[in-house]
Design a protein around this motif. Sequence first.
Motif, PDB file in Angstrom:
ATOM      1  N   ARG A 145       0.841  -1.204   0.000  1.00  0.00           N
ATOM      2  CA  ARG A 145       0.000   0.000   0.000  1.00  0.00           C
ATOM      3  C   ARG A 145       0.873   1.250   0.000  1.00  0.00           C
ATOM      4  N   GLU A 146       1.924   1.248   0.813  1.00  0.00           N
ATOM      5  CA  GLU A 146       2.829   2.401   0.864  1.00  0.00           C
ATOM      6  C   GLU A 146       3.492   2.638  -0.495  1.00  0.00           C
ATOM      7  N   ALA A 147       3.952   1.563  -1.124  1.00  0.00           N
ATOM      8  CA  ALA A 147       4.599   1.695  -2.427  1.00  0.00           C
ATOM      9  C   ALA A 147       3.627   2.257  -3.454  1.00  0.00           C
ATOM     10  N   LEU A 148       2.376   1.817  -3.411  1.00  0.00           N
ATOM     11  CA  LEU A 148       1.384   2.304  -4.371  1.00  0.00           C
ATOM     12  C   LEU A 148       0.922   3.714  -4.057  1.00  0.00           C
ATOM     13  N   MET A 149       0.483   3.934  -2.830  1.00  0.00           N
ATOM     14  CA  MET A 149      -0.118   5.214  -2.468  1.00  0.00           C
ATOM     15  C   MET A 149       0.905   6.339  -2.402  1.00  0.00           C
ATOM     16  N   ASP A 150       2.044   6.081  -1.794  1.00  0.00           N
ATOM     17  CA  ASP A 150       3.014   7.143  -1.569  1.00  0.00           C
ATOM     18  C   ASP A 150       3.985   7.335  -2.728  1.00  0.00           C
ATOM     19  N   LYS A 151       4.161   6.331  -3.528  1.00  0.00           N
ATOM     20  CA  LYS A 151       5.189   6.429  -4.562  1.00  0.00           C
ATOM     21  C   LYS A 151       4.592   6.410  -5.966  1.00  0.00           C
ATOM     22  N   ILE A 152       4.008   5.315  -6.374  1.00  0.00           N
ATOM     23  CA  ILE A 152       3.546   5.179  -7.757  1.00  0.00           C
ATOM     24  C   ILE A 152       2.418   6.156  -8.067  1.00  0.00           C
ATOM     25  N   ARG A 153       1.418   6.247  -7.215  1.00  0.00           N
ATOM     26  CA  ARG A 153       0.272   7.117  -7.509  1.00  0.00           C
ATOM     27  C   ARG A 153       0.624   8.597  -7.467  1.00  0.00           C
ATOM     28  N   ASN A 154       1.746   8.949  -6.869  1.00  0.00           N
ATOM     29  CA  ASN A 154       2.162  10.353  -6.813  1.00  0.00           C
ATOM     30  C   ASN A 154       3.058  10.762  -7.975  1.00  0.00           C
ATOM     31  N   ILE A 155       3.357   9.851  -8.861  1.00  0.00           N
ATOM     32  CA  ILE A 155       4.160  10.192 -10.044  1.00  0.00           C
ATOM     33  C   ILE A 155       3.284  11.004 -10.997  1.00  0.00           C
ATOM     34  N   GLU A 156       3.804  12.127 -11.451  1.00  0.00           N
ATOM     35  CA  GLU A 156       3.062  12.952 -12.392  1.00  0.00           C
ATOM     36  C   GLU A 156       2.778  12.155 -13.664  1.00  0.00           C
ATOM     37  N   GLY A 157       1.528  12.122 -14.062  1.00  0.00           N
ATOM     38  CA  GLY A 157       1.121  11.370 -15.249  1.00  0.00           C
ATOM     39  C   GLY A 157       0.380  10.090 -14.920  1.00  0.00           C
ATOM     40  N   VAL A 158       0.475   9.608 -13.677  1.00  0.00           N
ATOM     41  CA  VAL A 158      -0.258   8.410 -13.269  1.00  0.00           C
ATOM     42  C   VAL A 158      -1.678   8.832 -12.918  1.00  0.00           C
ATOM     43  N   LYS A 159      -2.641   8.285 -13.634  1.00  0.00           N
ATOM     44  CA  LYS A 159      -4.042   8.636 -13.415  1.00  0.00           C
ATOM     45  C   LYS A 159      -4.780   7.578 -12.612  1.00  0.00           C
ATOM     46  N   LYS A 160      -4.357   6.316 -12.749  1.00  0.00           N
ATOM     47  CA  LYS A 160      -5.073   5.223 -12.094  1.00  0.00           C
ATOM     48  C   LYS A 160      -4.120   4.037 -11.959  1.00  0.00           C
ATOM     49  N   THR A 161      -4.297   3.273 -10.903  1.00  0.00           N
ATOM     50  CA  THR A 161      -3.552   2.022 -10.758  1.00  0.00           C
ATOM     51  C   THR A 161      -4.551   0.897 -10.498  1.00  0.00           C
ATOM     52  N   THR A 162      -4.176  -0.298 -10.889  1.00  0.00           N
ATOM     53  CA  THR A 162      -4.938  -1.501 -10.606  1.00  0.00           C
ATOM     54  C   THR A 162      -3.984  -2.473  -9.928  1.00  0.00           C
ATOM     55  N   THR A 163      -4.408  -3.055  -8.829  1.00  0.00           N
ATOM     56  CA  THR A 163      -3.543  -3.965  -8.077  1.00  0.00           C
ATOM     57  C   THR A 163      -4.078  -5.387  -8.167  1.00  0.00           C
ATOM     58  N   ASN A 164      -3.199  -6.302  -8.498  1.00  0.00           N
ATOM     59  CA  ASN A 164      -3.484  -7.736  -8.486  1.00  0.00           C
ATOM     60  C   ASN A 164      -2.389  -8.399  -7.673  1.00  0.00           C
ATOM     61  N   LEU A 165      -2.766  -9.176  -6.676  1.00  0.00           N
ATOM     62  CA  LEU A 165      -1.781  -9.832  -5.827  1.00  0.00           C
ATOM     63  C   LEU A 165      -1.442 -11.214  -6.344  1.00  0.00           C
ATOM     64  N   ILE A 166      -0.169 -11.547  -6.309  1.00  0.00           N
ATOM     65  CA  ILE A 166       0.283 -12.897  -6.616  1.00  0.00           C
ATOM     66  C   ILE A 166       0.448 -13.612  -5.290  1.00  0.00           C
ATOM     67  N   ILE A 167      -0.286 -14.677  -5.103  1.00  0.00           N
ATOM     68  CA  ILE A 167      -0.211 -15.436  -3.870  1.00  0.00           C
ATOM     69  C   ILE A 167       0.407 -16.784  -4.191  1.00  0.00           C
ATOM     70  N   SER A 168       1.581 -17.006  -3.631  1.00  0.00           N
ATOM     71  CA  SER A 168       2.246 -18.283  -3.915  1.00  0.00           C
ATOM     72  C   SER A 168       2.589 -19.019  -2.661  1.00  0.00           C
TER      73      SER A 168
END
Length: 62
Positions: free
Chosen positions: A39-62
């Motif tokens: 969540r921290e990586a997505l909310m604080d880092k990726i979603r704050n990059i200029e040009g990112v409008k939306k993210t979709t998360t899919n978890l790999i469970i192994s």
Amino acid sequence: MDKVHEEVKNIKEVRKASKVDGPHDIVAIVETEAMGEIREALMDKIRNIEGVKKTTTNLIIS
């Protein structure tokens, strides 16, 4: 898109980021020790990059 791709690749939790064709522009594999860190990586880092409008998360469970 190239600038966003480069910024995503430079995030320490990102193991791989690729530009793709289809409904999404970039697919990134993010690896963390704990679920809360994803969540921290997505909310604080990726979603704050200029040009990112939306993210979709899919978890790999192994």
